[in-house]
Design a protein around this motif. Structure first.
Motif, mmCIF file in Angstrom:
data_model
loop_
_atom_site.group_PDB
_atom_site.id
_atom_site.type_symbol
_atom_site.label_atom_id
_atom_site.label_comp_id
_atom_site.label_asym_id
_atom_site.label_seq_id
_atom_site.Cartn_x
_atom_site.Cartn_y
_atom_site.Cartn_z
ATOM 1 N N ARG A 59 21.489 71.019 27.421
ATOM 2 C CA ARG A 59 22.614 71.944 27.559
ATOM 3 C C ARG A 59 23.258 72.190 26.194
ATOM 4 O O ARG A 59 23.544 71.241 25.457
ATOM 5 N N VAL A 107 25.773 77.763 27.475
ATOM 6 C CA VAL A 107 27.084 78.238 27.899
ATOM 7 C C VAL A 107 27.785 78.810 26.675
ATOM 8 O O VAL A 107 28.009 78.099 25.683
ATOM 9 N N GLN A 149 31.100 80.626 24.996
ATOM 10 C CA GLN A 149 32.526 80.788 25.211
ATOM 11 C C GLN A 149 33.208 81.214 23.916
ATOM 12 O O GLN A 149 32.706 80.947 22.820
#
Length: 204
Positions: free
Chosen positions: A35, A164, A166
Motif C-alpha cells: 500500500r 491512495v 490525497q
C-alpha cells in the motif's frame, strides 16, 4: 437479576471483547497487499497582491523569472504491511508523477539516485522514481518549483499495490475522522453502554 438482564449483560460483554479481537485478527491475517500513500501539497510562493504593487514581488530561479510560482511537495510513503522491492515495479518501469505544469527546478529529493526529472522549463513535466527498495514506512519526498498551479497525477507501475492519493487537507480530515470514529470510538461506546447496564442491574 432477571434472565433477560443476564442475557443482555452477557451479549454486551461478548461485543466489547469482540471489537479488539476482530481488529487484531484483521490486522494480522487480513489483506497483505502492499500500500502506498501519495500526498500532494502545492504552496503559492507569491501572495495575491491587488493594486499597483502586484508586480513588485517576483520569484526568479537561476536568473529566470517564474510566473505564478508554486512549491509542490510530493510525498510517497510505503504504509503497507511489507517492503516494496525493485522487483515489484512492473517490467522495471518507473512510477511517475505528472505535474501538469511547467517545471523550473527540483529543489530537493530523497532517494536522489532514483529520482529523474526533465530539463528546466519543461511543460507538462514528469518526475520519475526508478525501481528501488522502499522499506515499510519509508518515503520518497520531492520538492519542485513550478509555474502555474500544479494538478499532479500519480501513475503507478507497482504490481499488487494499492495506491491512495490525497492532498494535505484530505490527510488531516482522514486522521481526524479515524480519531473520532475509529475502533477506539466503538470500543469506548460499548464500554460505556456496558457500564450503564451494569449500573442499572446493580440498582435493582
Amino acid at each position: 437479576m432477571s434472565l433477560e438482564a443476564k442475557l443482555a449483560l452477557a451479549a454486551l460483554v461478548v461485543a466489547v471483547v469482540a471489537v479488539p479481537i476482530a481488529a487484531w485478527v484483521t490486522r494480522k491475517y487480513g489483506t497483505r497487499r502492499r500500500r502506498l500513500l501519495v500526498l500532494f501539497e502545492a504552496t503559492p510562493l507569491v501572495p495575491d497582491i491587488q493594486g499597483g504593487g502586484a508586480d513588485a514581488l517576483k520569484i526568479t530561479f537561476h536568473g529566470l523569472p517564474v510566473d505564478e510560482p508554486y512549491l509542490l511537495t510530493i510525498h510517497v510513503e510505503n504504509v503497507g504491511p511489507s517492503d516494496i522491492a525493485s522487483s515489484h515495479f512492473d517490467a522495471g518501469k518507473s512510477v511517475q508523477v505528472q505535474l501538469n505544469s511547467t517545471l523550473y527546478g527540483m529543489i530537493s529529493a530523497t532517494h536522489g539516485m532514483h529520482t529523474v526529472g526533465p530539463a528546466l522549463g519543461a511543460t507538462n513535466a514528469v518526475i520519475e522514481l526508478t525501481p528501488l527498495l522502499l522499506k515499510r514506512r519509508d518515503a520518497w519526498v520531492v520538492e519542485v518549483l513550478v509555474s502555474g498551479r500544479p494538478d499532479p497525477e500519480f501513475i503507478s507501475s507497482l504490481v499488487d499495490t494499492d495506491v491512495v492519493t490525497q492532498t494535505a487537507t484530505d490527510r488531516v480530515a482522514a486522521i481526524a475522522e479515524r480519531m473520532t470514529y475509529g475502533p477506539g470510538f466503538a470500543a469506548g461506546y460499548l464500554w460505556q453502554a456496558l457500564s450503564d447496564l451494569i449500573g442499572k442491574v446493580l440498582r435493582r
